[in-house]
Design an enzyme around this catalytic site. Sequence first.
Site, mmCIF file in Angstrom:
data_model
loop_
_atom_site.group_PDB
_atom_site.id
_atom_site.type_symbol
_atom_site.label_atom_id
_atom_site.label_comp_id
_atom_site.label_asym_id
_atom_site.label_seq_id
_atom_site.Cartn_x
_atom_site.Cartn_y
_atom_site.Cartn_z
ATOM 1 N N ASP A 17 5.541 -15.308 3.567
ATOM 2 C CA ASP A 17 4.361 -14.648 4.103
ATOM 3 C C ASP A 17 3.302 -14.851 3.021
ATOM 4 O O ASP A 17 3.553 -14.549 1.848
ATOM 5 C CB ASP A 17 4.679 -13.152 4.302
ATOM 6 C CG ASP A 17 3.509 -12.374 4.882
ATOM 7 O OD1 ASP A 17 2.341 -12.690 4.551
ATOM 8 O OD2 ASP A 17 3.755 -11.454 5.668
ATOM 9 N N HIS A 60 1.108 -17.261 8.904
ATOM 10 C CA HIS A 60 2.419 -16.610 9.000
ATOM 11 C C HIS A 60 3.381 -17.471 9.815
ATOM 12 O O HIS A 60 2.961 -18.359 10.552
ATOM 13 C CB HIS A 60 2.261 -15.229 9.649
ATOM 14 C CG HIS A 60 1.317 -14.336 8.911
ATOM 15 N ND1 HIS A 60 -0.046 -14.402 9.086
ATOM 16 C CD2 HIS A 60 1.543 -13.382 7.980
ATOM 17 C CE1 HIS A 60 -0.630 -13.515 8.289
ATOM 18 N NE2 HIS A 60 0.313 -12.878 7.609
ATOM 19 N N TYR A 97 0.812 -1.212 0.000
ATOM 20 C CA TYR A 97 0.000 0.000 0.000
ATOM 21 C C TYR A 97 0.843 1.258 0.000
ATOM 22 O O TYR A 97 0.439 2.284 -0.533
ATOM 23 C CB TYR A 97 -1.041 -0.044 1.122
ATOM 24 C CG TYR A 97 -2.203 -0.892 0.687
ATOM 25 C CD1 TYR A 97 -3.157 -0.363 -0.176
ATOM 26 C CD2 TYR A 97 -2.297 -2.233 1.033
ATOM 27 C CE1 TYR A 97 -4.191 -1.142 -0.662
ATOM 28 C CE2 TYR A 97 -3.336 -3.021 0.556
ATOM 29 C CZ TYR A 97 -4.286 -2.463 -0.289
ATOM 30 O OH TYR A 97 -5.306 -3.226 -0.781
ATOM 31 N N GLN A 98 2.017 1.178 0.576
ATOM 32 C CA GLN A 98 2.914 2.327 0.499
ATOM 33 C C GLN A 98 3.230 2.614 -0.970
ATOM 34 O O GLN A 98 3.199 3.749 -1.421
ATOM 35 C CB GLN A 98 4.200 2.051 1.277
ATOM 36 C CG GLN A 98 5.185 3.232 1.196
ATOM 37 C CD GLN A 98 6.281 3.159 2.232
ATOM 38 O OE1 GLN A 98 6.300 2.258 3.067
ATOM 39 N NE2 GLN A 98 7.181 4.112 2.197
ATOM 40 N N ARG A 144 -6.403 -12.286 -2.970
ATOM 41 C CA ARG A 144 -7.055 -11.390 -3.915
ATOM 42 C C ARG A 144 -6.357 -11.521 -5.252
ATOM 43 O O ARG A 144 -5.154 -11.778 -5.292
ATOM 44 C CB ARG A 144 -6.917 -9.950 -3.392
ATOM 45 C CG ARG A 144 -7.548 -8.907 -4.265
ATOM 46 C CD ARG A 144 -7.363 -7.504 -3.697
ATOM 47 N NE ARG A 144 -8.001 -6.546 -4.586
ATOM 48 C CZ ARG A 144 -7.970 -5.217 -4.437
ATOM 49 N NH1 ARG A 144 -7.333 -4.694 -3.409
ATOM 50 N NH2 ARG A 144 -8.568 -4.424 -5.294
ATOM 51 N N HIS A 153 -5.473 -2.865 6.663
ATOM 52 C CA HIS A 153 -4.786 -3.860 5.840
ATOM 53 C C HIS A 153 -3.817 -4.723 6.640
ATOM 54 O O HIS A 153 -3.061 -5.507 6.068
ATOM 55 C CB HIS A 153 -4.052 -3.177 4.680
ATOM 56 C CG HIS A 153 -4.996 -2.660 3.647
ATOM 57 N ND1 HIS A 153 -5.793 -3.489 2.910
ATOM 58 C CD2 HIS A 153 -5.295 -1.400 3.254
ATOM 59 C CE1 HIS A 153 -6.553 -2.760 2.093
ATOM 60 N NE2 HIS A 153 -6.267 -1.489 2.290
#
Lengths: 753, 753
Positions: free
Chosen positions: A455, A486, A278-279, A460, A435
């Site tokens: 990970d 995880h 997202y960054q 999606r 998120h």
Amino acid sequence: MLKIAKLFILSILFISCSNNKDSVDVTDSGNHPNLILTSQAVSEIKSQLGAIPIFDETLALAKEEVDAAIEKGIDVPMPKDMAGGYTHTQHKLNYANMQKAGVLFQLLEDEKYAIFVRDMLLEYAKIFPTFDTHPEPRSYATGKFFWQCLNDSNWLVYTSQAYDCIYDWLPKDQTEYLNKNLFRPYADFLSVKNPKYFNRVHNHSTWGNVAVGMIGLVMDDEELINRSLYGLDKGDVDLNEKDNDGGFIYDKEGKAGFLANVDSPFSPDGFYTEGPYYQRYAMYPFLIFAEALENKKPDLKIFEYKDGVLIKAVDALLNLTDADGEFFPLNDGQKGMSYYTSSLVSAVDIAYYYGSQDARLLSVAKNQGTVQLDATGLKVAQDLNANKEQPFVKESMMLSDGSKGDEGGIGILRYNNQEETLALVYKYAAQGLSHGHYDKLSFSLYENGDEVLQDYGLSRFVNVEQKNGGGYLKENKTYAKHTIAHNTVVQNGVSHYKYDFETGSKNHPEQFIFDASDKSFQIVSAKEKNAYPGSEMHRTLIMIKDDAIEKPFIVDIFNLQANAKNQYDLPFHYFGQIIATSFEYSVPKSLSTLGDKYGYNHIWKEGNGTANAESIQFTWLDNRRFYTLTSATDKKDEIILARVGANDPKFNLRKDPSVIIRKNNTQNTTFASIIESHGTYNPVKEVAANAYSNFSKIEVISSDEDYTAIKIVFKNGREKNLILANKDSNQTTAHNFKLEDKNVNWKGVYYYK
Amino acid sequence: MLKIAKLFILSILFISCSNNKDSVDVTDSGNHPNLILTSQAVSEIKSQLGAIPIFDETLALAKEEVDAAIEKGIDVPMPKDMAGGYTHTQHKLNYANMQKAGVLFQLLEDEKYAIFVRDMLLEYAKIFPTFDTHPEPRSYATGKFFWQCLNDSNWLVYTSQAYDCIYDWLPKDQTEYLNKNLFRPYADFLSVKNPKYFNRVHNHSTWGNVAVGMIGLVMDDEELINRSLYGLDKGDVDLNEKDNDGGFIYDKEGKAGFLANVDSPFSPDGFYTEGPYYQRYAMYPFLIFAEALENKKPDLKIFEYKDGVLIKAVDALLNLTDADGEFFPLNDGQKGMSYYTSSLVSAVDIAYYYGSQDARLLSVAKNQGTVQLDATGLKVAQDLNANKEQPFVKESMMLSDGSKGDEGGIGILRYNNQEETLALVYKYAAQGLSHGHYDKLSFSLYENGDEVLQDYGLSRFVNVEQKNGGGYLKENKTYAKHTIAHNTVVQNGVSHYKYDFETGSKNHPEQFIFDASDKSFQIVSAKEKNAYPGSEMHRTLIMIKDDAIEKPFIVDIFNLQANAKNQYDLPFHYFGQIIATSFEYSVPKSLSTLGDKYGYNHIWKEGNGTANAESIQFTWLDNRRFYTLTSATDKKDEIILARVGANDPKFNLRKDPSVIIRKNNTQNTTFASIIESHGTYNPVKEVAANAYSNFSKIEVISSDEDYTAIKIVFKNGREKNLILANKDSNQTTAHNFKLEDKNVNWKGVYYYK
């Protein structure tokens, strides 16, 4: 005075290079473009056209794309489809093409590009008032031309740039018409009509803020600019209110707007709390708006805001990639996304230009092979042309989380030996807003560009329409976010914080130590006390380069101090094929799930056995490399061979395997493991080189809240002792410990000999 | 006379280039080397050293390897380990290093290489008589230094070359000692002491024949040479006797020896009936021995034997590779093996030299980047240096099977559009000896270098000691060889020929037609009448390039005419993630197997549904590409979503998925399907391009033993009719057919309009 002089020079330049018979004088009147492209930049760029290959190539590609779009004709369909569908894709294409057409109009002075933008905008203006919102009501903030406001904000961020480029070329009555009938109402729609979307601290809202701000800057609409920077008036809001994607609507401190979105999710190190995926997405609006603000509101000194965090964020993000430049999929992250994405092209160019001209960024730009078509991209292209680039070597580093940098973080340990690289990514960050995943003290491991211990990432298929319109899949919440997805401990089969977002958002791990100064012994350690009330988790990960062994190995010490007996599961999510196990196990005749909730319901139990030894080994083959997990066990520990895929009616999940070490009915305990990449398989030569582990075992000699003592035994019989001080992270504190009848003295967190 | 003149010139040349002070005169006496390297070749090569990069690089690498081995010292351990273990690996290293050292001695004239070979041979001679056989009795033919005679034969094939290189340098008493104490007994061990190994038609036996022949040629031992060429006297043998790997020991006609191994398994087209993986392995002994025979027994005209089949075989083998040069894993084949393997380096060089200097072979050699260190490699290197290479474009082709070319074959349909390639591999070959799989009329599909619809290959991790000593795994017989592991029809859950090797070996499919002359409509078709008595299977695969669609699509017509009602399963073994299905299906709460034998016991049933339509679609995403299977169905057809992995206690199998179309209680029927690669997913741009099929459906209008009529409906409504004549494969026969009230006339096997 300076400005007037500049403008005079510019207009001379412009007239002098107008030798195309289709061309027109663009900027005599003076104001536009002034958002991303500026009149001055246009002039500079035009003087360099044909001289700087990477810039020319980028421009030629843009021209090719837009010419094809013009050829195809304008298509502004009534909104209908979800992501991946026809209308969605067409509207995306439209804003991308308009943005490029605006640039082409400025740089090539060919009026057809302005006409293309104008005609398309008039189409949008025509249909904009004819409907309320997009017909698909699946988003918490349904958009206009798209199913969610987010995409409409994308549209406005790009289209603002196109509009700026033709603003002065348009007759005044047309800009007034468009301002009144399309842009101002669109900005209001994205803000005042969607306050829960606009007033949030979230990457979506950043896009919303920037969309409103960009068009505000173009229209010189101070109200919109202020709304963008500081948010809507919040009135009497409930700070605990949550939106339907599960996140809080409002920032903890009740702030909103662009500046709040810089303040809050970015740590002082430039880590963005939602995670790199997202960054990456947010970097474009953050930096393109920063560039626009720097052009139009230089007094704001946006690039110095929060100690220059926007520039730092670009560096942080580039460091959150594997050897192929792909982002670590922390929290919700789609694998395969990399710094080759266009938002990172902009980010790298802008950071280079407005930052300290960091020559390492040039080598990233060189890999990207394309630049932003403005002053920043020109500068990058020029400096690449002058061979100024330096390699971007990703070193071990710690990135704090939290707006003040005090909410845990990410520790990355790296090994770089030419093309041979290892990267261990340890996540002890905060929740990461909506998120975030519930994976305190988890880690993942990479060799070269390949995942070794993964990970899972998100569940999606972004923009694949057949998969829930390209949106999040149900399994994201029922599996991918859960702890068991995880590489970290799950207690009693329940996810961290009981999978409660509010609890997660209030807590975070604490870093104990990060020290990568000794390349042969890099250590990162953190504690988490709130994931399971009454249990304290302390995980230390060490990357050790031993002279006798080709590559570094990882030592993983996971210490649990609890106030009751629990079941502890520690999964390792490997890939590939099991080659050998030191323990016996059986496989069932039919498969059942490992549990019925917290993600366990999505896992098949393919086999299980009992450790029946004080140390077990598990060797697998993946990507033509052999890996071994060596782990200290209690004899009664259960080993579970597991695979994702149960209760997955749409086959949304990947059927990835894991090996889980389970300690039953245990109070205080320590998982101690070695993970190593030790050999290769060559299917052409059919040679298995170093197919066996370098270790014979790992033992926990003793472990309590004060000290953990470990013995590592190499295959050849050599032994090493590792002692960790669990309470005092000061590297100068003297320690004394009785190790198997021998007094050991050392200073600092660890003893290794 | 010519020979004597040659020798004279050679000795002059040799003396003239002996300028190294460690050097010695090697071949004054005249005879050796004369096996692979000849005195003449040595002389030519020495005159070129330093001038031909690829040859020099190969030589330098060999020198580096052997120098390191000399540095390390001689190590001839007592045999103990299985494949992948220490003693096995060391003995392999030894013969490889000796072979290279022999060459280095000849080409560099440094005596240390001769000493290295001599000392090592003396070690072998010392321990050879001290034990009977290798201690691991797991092979049907236990070896001496290795667990199976096969590896000992490898040793002798390579070591013979080394011995030849130092033969004249050794004192006569030493050659006599070695001949008597090591080589002759070793040759006898591999032949007279292991007649079931030596007298077989099988790749193993080829190695045995060649080992005995090579050392026979070195020692000028005519008895061994004849034994090698014609086999042992068979006496009164039972031709139906089988060995413990399940294959027949003797050739159907009772022939044995090297020439029988050329005669029988090779078809006139050069296809080797065991399949490409074993052909690759056997090419080295076939061609290196041919080269030796050509050098020492030119009158045999071995390269003209069986109409030059050995040279043709190299071409056939190169055509049995995907875009990356990896062999199609037909029958027992380990994936990843490619033409980069050293046996293919030799094969390509020898085929180039002794064949017609086919310039396409040079481009393969260029990719290989290395050459054989003899006259053939020198010639290849020289011609590469002169830029004579032509691209090796793999075209569609048919390769017959059977020693006379009348036992079915392999049909390969290809599409080449620069880097974009498709390859369909249709297998209607014979049983393939003991390495054969029960997969009549199966096919696999490749896009570029990637498998789209896979052949599972073998179940084995060659040379990975932890996996059954690197040998075949149990699951090879219980899964990989079974019909259900392949993309072909299984009737009533039973493998072809009831999985009976004798039945399989007696039968084979018959080619109906292969016609790739029209690049827009390439067709291959074959029939199999014996896999299920009473049922006739007729499968036709067509690669159609339609102008309106970017890539070709595959039409797959599988016609079954039976004398009773049966269950028919047609699996498609895809990879990756299911994106969408047109049919409804359910997934179970716990997984059970699809059956209890014939490989079904290794398959989990992950989901199933009913077609409930006349045509179904199944779309998946793999390697960032979208694929769709469109298949005509009866409404009651069952669709099964399956995955390998059940009853796999050692995790030997890959957990690969398949979709199976099942017709229950059906007598005559036709499976008609379209398989297409239609779109791409870009995870950096997050764009799904052409994620939907180009077709809306495929219908079987009518189908019987005479004609099959199909309708293909494109997404845009366009329709095509396809009619196949099922009985007459003559391309000139006129046909008339009533297609939905319309009379259709055409000539040849198919109508498509």
